[in-house]
Enzyme design. Sequence first.
Site, PDB file in Angstrom:
ATOM      1  N   LYS A 116       0.846  -1.205   0.000  1.00  0.00           N
ATOM      2  CA  LYS A 116       0.000   0.000   0.000  1.00  0.00           C
ATOM      3  C   LYS A 116       0.875   1.247   0.000  1.00  0.00           C
ATOM      4  CE  LYS A 116      -3.646  -2.203   2.630  1.00  0.00           C
ATOM      5  NZ  LYS A 116      -4.285  -2.253   3.952  1.00  0.00           N
ATOM      6  N   LYS A 158      -1.238   1.199  10.288  1.00  0.00           N
ATOM      7  CA  LYS A 158      -1.848   0.336   9.273  1.00  0.00           C
ATOM      8  C   LYS A 158      -0.868  -0.733   8.803  1.00  0.00           C
ATOM      9  CE  LYS A 158      -4.742   2.232   6.250  1.00  0.00           C
ATOM     10  NZ  LYS A 158      -5.191   3.111   5.123  1.00  0.00           N
ATOM     11  N   GLY A 165      -9.496  -3.524   7.799  1.00  0.00           N
ATOM     12  CA  GLY A 165      -9.453  -3.055   9.189  1.00  0.00           C
ATOM     13  C   GLY A 165      -8.591  -3.897  10.112  1.00  0.00           C
ATOM     14  N   GLU A 200       0.030   6.766   9.395  1.00  0.00           N
ATOM     15  CA  GLU A 200      -0.696   7.676   8.529  1.00  0.00           C
ATOM     16  C   GLU A 200      -1.352   8.734   9.402  1.00  0.00           C
ATOM     17  OE1 GLU A 200      -2.557   5.732   4.788  1.00  0.00           O
ATOM     18  OE2 GLU A 200      -4.198   6.172   6.182  1.00  0.00           O
ATOM     19  N   LYS A 201      -1.427   9.966   8.878  1.00  0.00           N
ATOM     20  CA  LYS A 201      -2.136  11.035   9.587  1.00  0.00           C
ATOM     21  C   LYS A 201      -3.590  10.602   9.749  1.00  0.00           C
ATOM     22  CE  LYS A 201      -3.122  15.371  10.901  1.00  0.00           C
ATOM     23  NZ  LYS A 201      -2.917  15.400  12.355  1.00  0.00           N
ATOM     24  N   LYS A 237     -17.058  -2.397   5.652  1.00  0.00           N
ATOM     25  CA  LYS A 237     -18.175  -1.799   4.927  1.00  0.00           C
ATOM     26  C   LYS A 237     -19.439  -2.625   5.156  1.00  0.00           C
ATOM     27  CE  LYS A 237     -14.886  -0.621   1.262  1.00  0.00           C
ATOM     28  NZ  LYS A 237     -14.415  -1.015  -0.093  1.00  0.00           N
ATOM     29  N   ASN A 290      -7.519  -1.714  -4.740  1.00  0.00           N
ATOM     30  CA  ASN A 290      -7.909  -3.115  -4.621  1.00  0.00           C
ATOM     31  C   ASN A 290      -7.820  -3.752  -5.999  1.00  0.00           C
ATOM     32  OD1 ASN A 290      -8.620  -3.090  -1.798  1.00  0.00           O
ATOM     33  ND2 ASN A 290     -10.342  -1.810  -2.386  1.00  0.00           N
ATOM     34  N   ARG A 292      -8.833  -6.453  -7.322  1.00  0.00           N
ATOM     35  CA  ARG A 292      -9.758  -7.587  -7.453  1.00  0.00           C
ATOM     36  C   ARG A 292     -11.148  -7.057  -7.767  1.00  0.00           C
ATOM     37  NH1 ARG A 292      -9.281  -6.325  -1.974  1.00  0.00           N
ATOM     38  NH2 ARG A 292     -11.274  -5.633  -1.097  1.00  0.00           N
ATOM     39  N   ARG A 338     -25.297  -5.037   2.605  1.00  0.00           N
ATOM     40  CA  ARG A 338     -24.685  -6.347   2.831  1.00  0.00           C
ATOM     41  C   ARG A 338     -25.491  -7.074   3.901  1.00  0.00           C
ATOM     42  NH1 ARG A 338     -18.125  -6.225   2.547  1.00  0.00           N
ATOM     43  NH2 ARG A 338     -17.887  -4.551   1.004  1.00  0.00           N
TER      44      ARG A 338
END
Lengths: 456, 456, 216, 216
Positions: A116, A158, A165, A200-201, A237, A290, A292, A338
């Site tokens: 990433k 991260k 997550g 990361e900020k 999500k 992503n 995929r 979902r």
Amino acid sequence: MFSKILIANRGEIALRILRACRTLGIEAVVAYSEADRDSLAVQLADEAICIGPSDARRSYLSVPAIISAAVVTGCDAIHPGYGFLSEDETFAEVVRAHDLTFIGPPPEVLDRFASKEGTRRLLGGYGLPTIPGSVGMVRDDEHALVEAERIGYPVLIKPSAGGGGKGMRMVRTPRELESSLRVCRSEAKSAFGDDSLYLEKWLDDTRHVEVQVAVDRYGHGVQFGERDCSVQRRHQKILEEGPTTALSPAARAELCERAIHAVVAAGYENVGTLEFLVDAEGKAYFIEINCRIQVEHAVTEMLTGVDLVAMQIRIAAGEPLGMTQADVQSRGHAIEFRINAEDPAHDFRPGAGIVERYHAPGGPGIRMDSHLFPGYEVPPFYDSLLGKLVAWGPDRATAIERGRAALDELVVDGIITNVEIHKALLSSETFLEGRMTTNLLDRVGSAAFLAAAART
Amino acid sequence: MFSKILIANRGEIALRILRACRTLGIEAVVAYSEADRDSLAVQLADEAICIGPSDARRSYLSVPAIISAAVVTGCDAIHPGYGFLSEDETFAEVVRAHDLTFIGPPPEVLDRFASKEGTRRLLGGYGLPTIPGSVGMVRDDEHALVEAERIGYPVLIKPSAGGGGKGMRMVRTPRELESSLRVCRSEAKSAFGDDSLYLEKWLDDTRHVEVQVAVDRYGHGVQFGERDCSVQRRHQKILEEGPTTALSPAARAELCERAIHAVVAAGYENVGTLEFLVDAEGKAYFIEINCRIQVEHAVTEMLTGVDLVAMQIRIAAGEPLGMTQADVQSRGHAIEFRINAEDPAHDFRPGAGIVERYHAPGGPGIRMDSHLFPGYEVPPFYDSLLGKLVAWGPDRATAIERGRAALDELVVDGIITNVEIHKALLSSETFLEGRMTTNLLDRVGSAAFLAAAART
Amino acid sequence: MPQDRDTGPDAARAAAHAGIERLMDTLLPSLIAKLATLNVGELEVREGDWHVRLRHPMTAGQDLGRRAADRSGQRAHAGHDAVGAPAPTRAPAIVVTVGAATAASNGTVPSLAPVGPGRASDGPPARDAGPGMAPAQGQVATSPAVGIFQPGSAAVSGARVKAGQRLGAVDMLGIPQDVVAPADGIVTSILVEGGMAVEYGQELVGIEATAGSEAH
Amino acid sequence: MPQDRDTGPDAARAAAHAGIERLMDTLLPSLIAKLATLNVGELEVREGDWHVRLRHPMTAGQDLGRRAADRSGQRAHAGHDAVGAPAPTRAPAIVVTVGAATAASNGTVPSLAPVGPGRASDGPPARDAGPGMAPAQGQVATSPAVGIFQPGSAAVSGARVKAGQRLGAVDMLGIPQDVVAPADGIVTSILVEGGMAVEYGQELVGIEATAGSEAH
């Protein structure tokens, strides 16, 4: 074009890929674990082969088992779906080594976009704004503390690999940082087999907006607009929609344009998604790509009328896109709910069991992608996604009305689902006004959110 | 807007209307006969009431039973669906006399368009071309013979009331005419309680094209494009699609424009369909108007994204259309396959029984409107429609591919269906090239048509 | 009519019932005892053309509707609400359904067919043969139409009535439709208050039949 | 593992089988005779917690897949095709499935759960208790992986083998995975030819176990 494809996945996405193969006139073999012997994809498939026991490490995550299954059934390509081995460049390499085609980006492309942090630098170089963060992976706690000071607290820890997550933590002080690094490392290690982390900020009250792109082998790329995935629970999500309410039409167009320009320039291939965080001022920061097909791809299909899975297969087969940006016309508004086997009343504890009754909603603008059927036993070994209910309407208000009616019509008995959280969302002022940020649920807690909805 | 609607119909359309009510936030009461006690609409309804025995004359066709049910359940409107009392102006009158609203054209409008022959004169006066035919109803055999001579054989005998091919005959000679008049009269009498007949010039190798319109109470109308219903069996539609392959885009636009202009000028109200025959030269003749929602309305919904049933309800409630012709954007191509409980191998003998297994196809562009579920017992008392499978694609070729895949995925066990005829159609050169005329199946006979497909 | 399809001729039914009695007496008790101790959900045996299944009723049935009702509390049923009758709960002690192979090439499966909302206990007798639908050996006068129930003078508990006697009427848009006694007997219960809305086939008046006096 | 869920302890199974024998002997023949003459599709009896159904097998099961296969002739199954075994047609003479109520709050309904393509007769023993799956009281060595079966020297009918003994291997991308005997006994059948493709769990070698010598 391929003559026979091995579907190395399960659940609704295995069914989705099977349908794409049927539409393209390609034979499909469903590879399944013992736990999925009775699954709908296996039942509907022309051919199916058991690749291992319920334990995913010995079936859906077993490279030799999957490739052996493809070889003995005479397949010439493997579709990995999402999750499992879908973004594993090593797997893609081995697939190619056996003269099979991995349906997704070629191994070297996966490799280029594997990290990433490296991807942010790469695409940042092609004009995508990124979030201030650590320079490279944090070597050790020392380095992490130094970098955090430079970025300024709060910062987000991260993992370089994976997503969803796992192994992520927001820390407000050096002490929190030190204590959390250890946890994140082990989480990342166990989840992705890679414990490298970066900082990361931390952006407060952000929106999650992602751009769907497709690039063929010949460097011709098209973007299919964006999806708003701001409704999340602990970085997972649960509802996605398009177009986003976070940006003006002009800002949306600009974001999508910059996204497709950057990935084409960076040599991406096949379908993919660029994820952005959008802050309160509407400023977008690229966070990851992503490589995929995604769970929420159906939102884009409802809006644009394209079949993204069929497109993914065609691109992997070396076909040109066969369409230009001008051919992409987005119409109306789509929302995906979902449906998970999770109990919202008990901290979304995942469930399993037998589906005693199942009725899928229908009617204009409603699409239900699900592998459920009456009598199906949901195995406890895999993720909790039971299906995706997508509601389309000429405008957001209509999509919401249809979604509400469809959620009321849906019948899933025998399994506890998260339907209540969706109904709560559809009665939430913040959501109805399109002002939700990624902390909508976590700020108050899902239980409190449900209770508040019950009161209204 | 209405607060509570009585759904005076059954099968898939009862479910369809229920969904429209849910989306509009209107309560719905499903009126059912004893034979439909276990139907899906009854199960999913918030409220349901038994109005009579399985015999439709004492339930779905019983004006007092239906209105009494609406009164005792506190409904303020009645939706008749299609068939049964959906175009009965007397019923509409009685509904109004009880301070209820008939969801459809007002009684006087129904009355104005009740006679096909009168409607042809009316709309002919507003610029719609019509087929040369008898002046008025045929008084007696004498008159019929004279008129037939004037028109020129072959001529088609048609009943003034009803539709769906009952009481229709094509005759090539005066003798055939005389012998057929008697049969047609009795058929028309028993089917529609009205034995008045008229004659029409018989057109060979015609296409059936119909235009979907909607006009609000304030004389504002829009058209939603056309549907091609040329694939018929003995005047019964079995497959419908849009747009039509019988006309050029320009000719389609002109036909639709003339249609909406004429019905607005003639004072039509609510949703309706104007049916045309198109001859080999692409000349269109208006034949009749359907003052109801039609089975094939879903084709138009897939193309334009509108909800025609919700629109029908809103118009009946006195709301303005709220859209202009410019808002109607048709996209791609849609094909509807009527899934009937009929045995193609035995002259489409209707069947009944228990649905042991049912799996509805899904995926991008697929919509299945059906009242089936595993364990449902199809009653033998009503029409044989089990559901409607609609396949949409960005173009006709894609819609056909998706339709083929969906027909293969569909599982209906325990009941013999007509799925094979659809599969045969999708392998028919004539259909694939879009050259089918209304006699496609009847010319060779369905059995021969199936056999031919099996050979390919 | 469902009756003709769901039940064979009397002779056939008698024979079937004989078979069932035998089933009940000789086999069920012991088998149930055995299996209960195993805490088994279902047991199934096939032999040639036939197939026997033993299972808990809770795993059977397919009533989407009632589930939907459970979920959205505000479900209502005209007939029921009117008389405030309790929602149907469980199947009666014994239900026998015989599917005639004439209905579908492979036999009907009524027990698998779902039950409409609130219909389990007030379906018209036509739907089920044998006891269990009404008070034991009881008869019930049902509504001939959808409308408002107006009980007659004979519709009082204890009243002796003759088969075909008028027990009241259901007012359908002002047109009274007679409610008649299905058999000679004594009125045992008035199931719906006067002035209430009723649907077609709804049970209105319970009657204890006088032995061997069924209406023909 | 499915095994834990689908089958109870041996004692329980024995008891169940006793009940079934009884069922077969005392009841079925007479009942079948009776019902056959009625041309009845289905007969069902409920009592308290239990419920017995007698019907033609053709109305049972939920295998969407096999139906789909029947419709599209060109269905195939790796394991089957490879060994050229006939596609599964009808249920064996006797099939007994026992659902343990421990799997779900209301008991599993294996007989109602759909069967995967061509799985009816070659599912791993774990899936079914009792006879019908393998040679009576027999054991079966199953495939440890998906690949090509290579029988070993001990994989010949009549050979005496020990529990855990290597009977051959399944070649998965060149890596041999041992096929081992599940119990002491005598090889009764080689279910798959050498060099054929097999899937995970596929039955490869049938073994007649020597009494009381199951592998632990």
